[in-house]
Design an enzyme around this catalytic site. Sequence first.
Site: not given
Length: 521
Positions: A293, A327
Amino acid sequence: MLTTLNKLDTFKSEPNTDFSNNKEVEALKDAIASFREQLGETCPVVIGGEKIFTEDKITSINPGTKREVVGYSSKANREMAERALQTAFKTFDTWKKTAAADRADYLFKAAELMRKRRHELSAVLIIESGKNYEEADAEVSEAIDFLEFYGRSMIQLEEDTHQLKSIPDETNKLKYIPLGVGFIVPPWNFPLAICVGLTVSSVVTGNTTLLKPASNTTIIAYKFFEIMETIGLPDGVINFIPGDSSEIGDYITGHPQTRFVSFTGSKDVGLHINELAGKTAKGQKWIKRVNAEMGGKDGIVIDETADLVSAAKAIVQSAFSFQGQKCSAGSRAIIVESVYDNLVEKIVNLTKELSIGNGEDNHFIGPVIDEKAYKSILNYIEIGRKEAKLVVGGDAGMEEGFYINPTIFVDADQDSTIMQEEIFGPVLAIAKARDWEHAIEIYNNTNYGLTGAFFSTDETRIELAIERMYCGNLYVNRNCTGALVGVHPFGGFNLSGTDSKAGGYDYLKLFSQGKLYTVKH
Ligand code: NAP
Ligand code: MG
């Protein structure tokens, strides 16, 4: 054992602390003061329960008061990495045979202990990573949620019939069994929650692990390790190996006995790991699995029918909470022409009101993580000055830490660097669109695809935005940060990652393999 309470429908999000209650504020301040008394301690490398203190150390610095050393961490070298791998490999033999419900029980116990120690954990997050009270506290909740959710997920996965059709004369069963040794590589920005989530998802499915924490945040990672030790997780299930990525990272990823890598971090490192893991090492008997990720260039799209007051709040919250170091940070806002000036003014006014300072004093904007990030963000701001119009910030804040004032650029071109690259700091780029469809096109013009938000009151447009905005986590009429475990399974498209939905029921299947068996009657 919580077997009667174990199903996913009994999962509830852990409530955050209510800091409007002064008692809670005082309790957190006490926790910060008592953590201060422990500053400067050294945490070990831990292999199969054996604690190893090394000469060479990683120093953890308080980013808000950079002369303050938070602590030191011993450093695993290649020989220790090899030993950790052999230990994990051996421990796998016994750990995989532990019943799923028993494995889950370790997670429930750890959750209970984290609840009791939540202010202590928040204190470490505040001092080591520069979070404010709410950000730190919400992260502790998220860590607890991962424990409670993956514990329940494991029991459910074990009991699930997986919709197998029955046929006469046979009993068929699909059982998810563990993979082997996993290399766990978390980032510093959620140094507790993601570290916990990546590690326990692997462990609860029956794998053994090598946990290499991010070098900026080894102290909080070790607090987690200690919690797992305290609740009695068998030695060797988690081997704690802080160290230089160049010394041990590629070595473990490339090792023939490594079965999978569970990574969260930047795009470049994620792609590098993915590439390396794709090569079959001599003696390797499997195809390594990589869950990576990675970064984001997330954005918020606003049309002329939107509630501009709540859109402005969401944009500021998404762009600047934890200094834009998420993020999911909404680092782009794409606004239609007809409300552009009006909304920009609201965003700018809200941003000017943000308080800046140490997380310990609970300011909205704190420091960025380290000198490297600080320089890189200031460099992006210089690029931004040439590409667009600076309207707020653009400079560094107080010198005692890595402070950067929240910065906004307007009239950014969709292909400009500040609209394309992940800056990972308090920098918002705003672009003007002709209309809502053009705004969505601009939103989609990225190599990333993690989070996005759409603000509108038009039902038809909302439906089309849901269809067209290409990202793993899309939110309508709210901020694009703040995913909750079990509520908003999290993971991105494109170069944001493998879309391995963290905090979703299917997540545990990524760390297991389905074994079908048939018994003929
Ligand atoms: P990073 O620099 O990529 O580091 C992430 C982890 O990888 C750290 O533990 C790092 O160790 C390690 N690492 C570096 N090189 C390695 C190698 N060759 N082999 C094995 N491990 C290696 O990322 P970061 O700066 O910590 O985190 C920020 C990034 O994470 C941002 O891009 C952000 O968007 C992303 N992120 C994504 C998500 C998501 O769910 N998609 C969530 C959070 C953060 P060292 O610290 O020792 O270098
Ligand atoms: Mg880094």
